[in-house]
Design an enzyme around this catalytic site. Sequence first.
Site, PDB file in Angstrom:
ATOM      1  CG  HIS A 186      -1.767   1.227   1.347  1.00  0.00           C
ATOM      2  ND1 HIS A 186      -1.638   2.141   2.376  1.00  0.00           N
ATOM      3  CD2 HIS A 186      -2.759   1.698   0.555  1.00  0.00           C
ATOM      4  CE1 HIS A 186      -2.513   3.112   2.214  1.00  0.00           C
ATOM      5  NE2 HIS A 186      -3.211   2.862   1.120  1.00  0.00           N
ATOM      6  CB  SER A 187       1.041   4.214   0.301  1.00  0.00           C
ATOM      7  OG  SER A 187       1.585   5.509   0.246  1.00  0.00           O
ATOM      8  CG  LEU A 188       7.318   4.217   0.758  1.00  0.00           C
ATOM      9  CD1 LEU A 188       7.966   4.725  -0.520  1.00  0.00           C
ATOM     10  CD2 LEU A 188       7.850   4.964   1.974  1.00  0.00           C
TER      11      LEU A 188
END
Length: 757
Positions: free
Chosen positions: A523-525
């Site tokens: 998720h995300s980074l």
Amino acid sequence: MILYIVLPFYVRTKPYSILPSYSSLQWITNAWCSLPSIYILCHCSKHQEEITILALKPLIAMNNSEEWPLKHVQPPKLSFRHLLSRSVTDAPSLRVRWFYAVDRPLRKSRTGPTEIKKAKNFLPFSAEDSEHIEKSYLKAVENDGQSEPVNVNEDYLYSVNVVSRELSPIYWDGPVYRILRGTWFFSRGDKLYPCEENLATQVEEGYLNSCPYREFSNEKDSAAAQSKTWALLGRYTGGFVQYTGSRNARLVYDDFYRNVSVKIMNRFSPASFHRSDKLVRGYELDMLESNSKPSTPVPTEELTSTTLLNDSSDPSDNFTPSNTESTIDLPSATDASHLMSRPDREVNHLILCCHGIGQKMGERVETVSFVKDISNFRKTLKKTFNSSPDLQAVYPKLKGGGNGVQCLPLLWRQDIRFGMARDLDSSFADDDDDDDESLNMSRDLALDDLEDDSIPTLDNINIPTVTGLRNIISDVLLDVLLYCQPNYRDKILAAVVKRLNRLYNLYKKNVPSFNGHVSLLGHSLGALILFDIIRYQGNIKYSKLQLDFPVANFFALGSPLGLFQMLNGKKIAGPIPKTNLTRSLSYSEQSFDSGVSILSCQNFYNIFHPTDPISYRVEPLVVKQMARLKPQKISHFRPHQDLSSSGVGHKIAGGALNVLSGLRSGIANTLILKSLSYASVFNEATADSHDESQGAENIRDWHIDERMYRLNKTGRIDFMLQEGALDTSYSYVSAMNAHSEYWKNVDLAHFILTQLL
């Protein structure tokens, strides 16, 4: 020289803790503390036998609040109640049930400080788990406090330590909760309230001494019931127990009669002068079947469990039976059968989930928890499968036993200390057998050095103003900035790889039968970190970043990796095929080394919400012409109840095997026919073209398809969740929450299940 102290059989005591009513023995133990052994013999005239209750070296009379005074002597851990129960052979078997707290943890982490506030809400373990815990408890009694941890709860994600009375997660460092051994219960209506263990121990001792089951086997002798009383001591002084049946009793207590004889109190005191509660011995199955309410925790004022094997209690709890409100609602008949027998579900797919930015804030804000997010995601997957008739029809073996998917969170941010000049002891260092497996990141990533020419740390350059805002920036935004720096990026990748391998090997150790696929979800980074790890697989230059398992699927949620790849000037490609035909259409070897990131996984999914401001597309980085196509929309999931109400559910259930038997093989064709608009152009060009230039264009279009299929069996990579009515009207408001609302999205859960199963 050995000192023998002979006491009546009705004396109850615990190791190194003489009850207050027998504090007169303190001078004896103090005077003879140098003796090698002190034995307390309790003589029971009724059974004409002597039972050695305790044999200590030496026994010190002291209160619970005092510490063990002799540092060179280890305090005993043998349970008195266990020995006493052995002496009575005709007592009915005791059905023990173990409970665990769900509201207030003992500690927020394995190594954190113990919380002062006590738990109020408890839930029962399943019957299978409770039986395993009880066996471990009895073994610990036999082995003087030595016991093995017991893996419990769904998929055995948690471990129980019966000696310390603690429940803790196995695969991540999370809150540690209290567990409670339930033997006697308050009975109020259709609910059972487990007694605090110290109270239950005294009630059980009185039960074994009075033997009411011998006289009340037919439940007729009510006069004898009045004489079967047992005075409570310690923190419960002033109360007593009346045994009214073979497994029933009444707890009576009132401070006004604290110093009055129990017999006088029974004969002459009005019933209104004292209160009473009904007690039930054991967690009986017939009581479970007679109740129709689900098993849910209810708040309590005060309820504490022991933290020692010898059932000692915390005198600071100020526990009284009247304040016990920790109700454990009895489950319904269907729930009761689940509690009595829980089959181990088969797991075919293991998903290791990596968090993105902001998890460092979880140390300050309790609502920020990636563990809770994955727990919600795990529940959403289970709920979606159970309400999906198409998935259950295609995979009938998984129906009722789970969805065959397990998700585990990977927490890496706590291992990284940017600019912190202190050692960090890994919370998992004790879980591994050798030093190589531990994740002890003791050195600081900021290269803190005492020399003048060394690089300064973040603490050195930080300004001590607006600390709260700077902490937010440090915990959230700084993760992305520092990942762009090669020094910090290498450290983060190494830490995540160690965590991934540890999770996989630990899961294989606890579940030896697992032989399924392993997928990664970021998720995300976290998606960007996993992307870099996957593209390094099989490269001997990055031997320290190799995984112990092949990656089947890679899911990127709300990921900015498309932006990062574009800024680095790199394209994305799948594994190089081995056939000569495909090699002739592939990138050159030089282009792979310089400007292409090759993913070593079977399928790559870039999933995002349309209003998520962090996410970017990646398909144009594979084939630039894909920018002309919109991302593939993920269809809305309709639960089983919605389909059944319109009559469609019965049609799907009846013809599901015929219609959906080729779901896995046909889903790619379905998505391609709906999405790839250039497919029709390619067909027309093939039929109408006869010259050489037109044929070259056809091969180029086929090349586009081939490169997409290398990365995903469906021919698409970018998948977009559909907006709701409110999302369309208030897109800017929706954007504030879109980045963190993937975990409860049923459309996403259903889509992932269709790709995995």
